[in-house]
Design a protein around this motif. Structure first.
Motif, PDB file in Angstrom:
ATOM      1  N   VAL A  92      -5.370 -37.374  13.723  1.00 41.20           N
ATOM      2  CA  VAL A  92      -4.332 -37.040  14.697  1.00 41.20           C
ATOM      3  C   VAL A  92      -4.629 -37.876  15.941  1.00 41.20           C
ATOM      4  N   ASP A  93      -3.882 -38.965  16.104  1.00 40.28           N
ATOM      5  CA  ASP A  93      -4.182 -39.932  17.160  1.00 40.28           C
ATOM      6  C   ASP A  93      -2.986 -40.148  18.073  1.00 40.28           C
ATOM      7  N   GLY A  94      -3.275 -40.523  19.310  1.00 41.13           N
ATOM      8  CA  GLY A  94      -2.243 -40.977  20.223  1.00 41.13           C
ATOM      9  C   GLY A  94      -1.340 -39.883  20.764  1.00 41.13           C
ATOM     10  N   LEU A  95      -0.204 -40.304  21.284  1.00 41.25           N
ATOM     11  CA  LEU A  95       0.758 -39.405  21.912  1.00 41.25           C
ATOM     12  C   LEU A  95       1.502 -38.612  20.849  1.00 41.25           C
ATOM     13  N   LEU A  96       1.511 -37.292  20.992  1.00 43.73           N
ATOM     14  CA  LEU A  96       2.114 -36.414  19.990  1.00 43.73           C
ATOM     15  C   LEU A  96       3.531 -36.027  20.432  1.00 43.73           C
ATOM     16  N   ILE A  97       4.508 -36.765  19.969  1.00 42.50           N
ATOM     17  CA  ILE A  97       5.899 -36.465  20.269  1.00 42.50           C
ATOM     18  C   ILE A  97       6.718 -36.568  18.993  1.00 42.50           C
ATOM     19  N   ASP A  98       7.844 -35.889  18.975  1.00 40.38           N
ATOM     20  CA  ASP A  98       8.680 -35.828  17.771  1.00 40.38           C
ATOM     21  C   ASP A  98       9.697 -36.958  17.773  1.00 40.38           C
ATOM     22  N   GLN A  99       9.199 -38.182  17.685  1.00 39.07           N
ATOM     23  CA  GLN A  99      10.061 -39.345  17.541  1.00 39.07           C
ATOM     24  C   GLN A  99       9.224 -40.512  17.046  1.00 39.07           C
ATOM     25  N   ASN A 100       9.901 -41.503  16.471  1.00 40.17           N
ATOM     26  CA  ASN A 100       9.201 -42.658  15.941  1.00 40.17           C
ATOM     27  C   ASN A 100       8.659 -43.508  17.081  1.00 40.17           C
ATOM     28  N   LEU A 101       7.385 -43.881  16.979  1.00 38.62           N
ATOM     29  CA  LEU A 101       6.734 -44.699  18.001  1.00 38.62           C
ATOM     30  C   LEU A 101       6.813 -46.158  17.577  1.00 38.62           C
ATOM     31  N   SER A 102       7.889 -46.815  17.950  1.00 43.23           N
ATOM     32  CA  SER A 102       8.121 -48.198  17.547  1.00 43.23           C
ATOM     33  C   SER A 102       7.649 -49.144  18.638  1.00 43.23           C
ATOM     34  N   GLY A 103       6.688 -49.961  18.299  1.00 40.42           N
ATOM     35  CA  GLY A 103       6.159 -50.943  19.240  1.00 40.42           C
ATOM     36  C   GLY A 103       5.663 -52.159  18.492  1.00 40.42           C
ATOM     37  N   PHE A 104       5.233 -53.171  19.217  1.00 38.45           N
ATOM     38  CA  PHE A 104       4.752 -54.399  18.590  1.00 38.45           C
ATOM     39  C   PHE A 104       3.509 -54.106  17.751  1.00 38.45           C
ATOM     40  N   GLY A 105       3.554 -54.412  16.471  1.00 40.25           N
ATOM     41  CA  GLY A 105       2.433 -54.167  15.582  1.00 40.25           C
ATOM     42  C   GLY A 105       2.265 -52.724  15.187  1.00 40.25           C
ATOM     43  N   SER A 106       3.229 -51.880  15.525  1.00 38.22           N
ATOM     44  CA  SER A 106       3.106 -50.449  15.239  1.00 38.22           C
ATOM     45  C   SER A 106       3.670 -50.119  13.874  1.00 38.22           C
ATOM     46  N   MET A 107       3.113 -49.082  13.260  1.00 40.00           N
ATOM     47  CA  MET A 107       3.649 -48.582  11.997  1.00 40.00           C
ATOM     48  C   MET A 107       4.984 -47.873  12.209  1.00 40.00           C
ATOM     49  N   GLY A 108       5.269 -47.494  13.456  1.00 40.84           N
ATOM     50  CA  GLY A 108       6.542 -46.852  13.753  1.00 40.84           C
ATOM     51  C   GLY A 108       6.655 -45.436  13.225  1.00 40.84           C
ATOM     52  N   GLU A 109       5.533 -44.762  13.080  1.00 40.63           N
ATOM     53  CA  GLU A 109       5.546 -43.419  12.510  1.00 40.63           C
ATOM     54  C   GLU A 109       5.987 -42.371  13.528  1.00 40.63           C
ATOM     55  N   ASN A 110       6.572 -41.306  13.028  1.00 38.29           N
ATOM     56  CA  ASN A 110       6.797 -40.096  13.802  1.00 38.29           C
ATOM     57  C   ASN A 110       5.578 -39.205  13.567  1.00 38.29           C
ATOM     58  N   PRO A 111       4.760 -38.928  14.592  1.00 43.00           N
ATOM     59  CA  PRO A 111       3.529 -38.157  14.378  1.00 43.00           C
ATOM     60  C   PRO A 111       3.771 -36.792  13.740  1.00 43.00           C
ATOM     61  N   VAL A 112       4.862 -36.139  14.109  1.00 45.17           N
ATOM     62  CA  VAL A 112       5.155 -34.810  13.555  1.00 45.17           C
ATOM     63  C   VAL A 112       5.516 -34.915  12.084  1.00 45.17           C
ATOM     64  N   SER A 113       6.360 -35.878  11.749  1.00 44.19           N
ATOM     65  CA  SER A 113       6.784 -36.057  10.363  1.00 44.19           C
ATOM     66  C   SER A 113       5.616 -36.461   9.473  1.00 44.19           C
ATOM     67  N   LEU A 114       4.775 -37.380   9.957  1.00 45.20           N
ATOM     68  CA  LEU A 114       3.632 -37.835   9.172  1.00 45.20           C
ATOM     69  C   LEU A 114       2.653 -36.691   8.924  1.00 45.20           C
ATOM     70  N   PHE A 115       2.414 -35.881   9.952  1.00 48.98           N
ATOM     71  CA  PHE A 115       1.507 -34.745   9.799  1.00 48.98           C
ATOM     72  C   PHE A 115       2.050 -33.759   8.764  1.00 48.98           C
ATOM     73  N   ARG A 116       3.358 -33.512   8.788  1.00 51.04           N
ATOM     74  CA  ARG A 116       3.976 -32.611   7.815  1.00 51.04           C
ATOM     75  C   ARG A 116       3.778 -33.144   6.397  1.00 51.04           C
ATOM     76  N   GLU A 117       3.950 -34.443   6.216  1.00 55.93           N
ATOM     77  CA  GLU A 117       3.785 -35.048   4.895  1.00 55.93           C
ATOM     78  C   GLU A 117       2.353 -34.884   4.388  1.00 55.93           C
ATOM     79  N   LYS A 118       1.393 -35.050   5.292  1.00 50.08           N
ATOM     80  CA  LYS A 118      -0.010 -34.906   4.883  1.00 50.08           C
ATOM     81  C   LYS A 118      -0.343 -33.453   4.552  1.00 50.08           C
ATOM     82  N   MET A 119       0.207 -32.513   5.309  1.00 49.34           N
ATOM     83  CA  MET A 119      -0.028 -31.102   5.026  1.00 49.34           C
ATOM     84  C   MET A 119       0.528 -30.720   3.654  1.00 49.34           C
ATOM     85  N   ARG A 120       1.704 -31.239   3.319  1.00 53.36           N
ATOM     86  CA  ARG A 120       2.295 -30.960   2.015  1.00 53.36           C
ATOM     87  C   ARG A 120       1.447 -31.545   0.895  1.00 53.36           C
ATOM     88  N   TRP A 121       0.915 -32.744   1.135  1.00 54.74           N
ATOM     89  CA  TRP A 121       0.094 -33.381   0.106  1.00 54.74           C
ATOM     90  C   TRP A 121      -1.159 -32.545  -0.153  1.00 54.74           C
TER      91      TRP A 121
END
Length: 397
Positions: A92-121
């Motif tokens: 769990v890294d960086g700024l925790l907000i419910d939107q995609n973090l799109s930046g130069f060289g970024s994976m562009g993930e939504n931290p909330v969505s990614l965490f939900r996917e990992k919890m389901r897995w």
């Protein structure tokens, strides 16, 4: 029949060449289209002598989008013989907000969505016997932090496996709020811990805009619909309205800390009262009861070191990621050397438990960044230790 005999003859010629050896190159011609579906892997060394000519168009598709694949398990370490239990490390890294973090060289993930996917897995894999949250974050949005905590609580209810939080460099605000929903918290001695508070970034840019003869002329229905706008001075009753919301979210945070930490928590009314010689702050209970909870230590938003956090009962022990893994394994009754699992996408460059997935917000293209000018996204209440507003203004925080 002639075709059958011809194919047999061709096969015989190939066998003779293979058995007898071939000292001269053999030219192979391929006519028509050639398609390769799926993945193609080459093991070992492959050498090509001479020229290779290709005519036509070749299209290559690269998986660069963050949705290139679902998360998959990357196993690190070796489990003890006869054991198939594993511990999942969830970062769990960086700024925790419910939107995609799109930046130069970024994976562009939504931290909330990614965490939900990992919890389901994890919930669907019966070989996962414990979880370690590797947290390195200053916090994030109030709602986003609460959503992460809710997903973690759902995993605990569904699987009943032990979950341990390990606070790395920073575990403050919403990141600490998330950690309080685990079964135990381990912090580095030098971790920055705490930040139990709420902030809403707001700026008054009216005079600045006036210097450029820019006047805001909003068309609105509902007197308070533009509360918090940087284009005009905030009225006293409007400030009170937003302050009441901040207080509500703050008390919600405080109650969660009190509930999770219980009798381990040391609450005092002044910095002098945090002397470790006092037995669990017992002498200050009557005094603390008469003070607004938001004015008490550690509920006043301050940050402290990992060592100090253990003294005040905010964490259970100081240590490192290995200690958190050992604690999780012990709570799950596993062997001394369980296998560890990371959850990554196939285009993620982070391949160790200390690696951080590149997921940073887009910053302004301007050479300078003035607070309040970057308002393309709605500001939000934050559980966040924020020494520098620029870490959130690019995201509308």
């Amino acid at each position: 029949m002639p075709l059958l005999h011809a194919s047999r003859l061709a096969g015989l010629v190939i066998c003779v060449l293979v058995l007898a050896g071939c000292s001269h190159p053999v030219r192979a011609l391929v006519g028509g289209n050639m398609g390769i579906a799926g993945d193609m892997g080459v093991n070992g060394q492959m050498g090509v002598d001479g020229d290779i000519n290709m005519n036509g168009t070749m299209t290559t598709i690269s998986k660069t989008d963050n949705t290139a694949s679902p998360v998959r398990a990357i196993e690190i370490g070796t489990a003890s013989p006869g054991s198939d239990s594993r511990i999942a490390i969830v970062d769990v890294d960086g700024l925790l907000i419910d939107q995609n973090l799109s930046g130069f060289g970024s994976m562009g993930e939504n931290p909330v969505s990614l965490f939900r996917e990992k919890m389901r897995w994890i919930a669907s894999d019966p070989t996962i016997s414990a979880v370690v949250l590797r947290i390195n974050s200053p916090g994030g949005g109030v709602t986003a932090s609460d959503m992460l905590a809710h997903q973690l609580q759902h995993l605990k209810e569904k699987r009943g496996i032990p979950i341990v939080a390990c606070l790395m460099t920073t575990g403050t605000g919403g990141a600490y709020y998330l950690a309080t929903h685990t079964d135990a918290i381990v912090a580095h001695p030098t971790s920055v811990v705490g930040g139990i508070g709420v902030i809403l970034n707001n700026y008054n840019m009216e005079d600045t805009l006036g210097q450029f003869n820019i006047v805001s002329l909003p068309i609105k229905a509902g007197e308070k619909i533009d509360v918090g706008s940087p284009e005009r001075m905030m009225q006293r009753d409007e400030r009170d309205l937003l302050q009441s919301m901040a207080d509500e979210f703050h008390h919600r945070f405080i109650e969660q800390v009190r509930s999770s930490r219980g009798s381990r928590l040391v609450v005092t009314s002044s910095a002098e009262d945090t002397d470790t010689d006092k037995p669990d702050g017992e002498a200050d209970e009557d005094e603390a009861a008469e003070i607004d909870p938001s004015d008490l230590i550690p509920f006043d938003g301050r940050v402290i070191s990992g060592v100090r956090a253990q003294t005040m009962g905010l964490v259970d022990q100081t240590g490192y990621l290995d200690d958190a893994v050992a604690l999780a394994g012990s709570m799950a009754g596993l062997s001394s050397s369980p296998s560890l699992v990371l959850l990554r996408r196939d285009n993620d460059r982070a391949m160790s438990e200390f690696d951080v997935t590149p997921n940073v917000p887009m910053t302004s293209i301007l050479p300078i960044q003035l607070p309040g000018l970057d308002r393309s996204a709605m500001p939000t209440f934050l559980y966040l230790w924020q020494p520098d507003p620029s870490i959130v203004t690019a995201n509308g925080g």
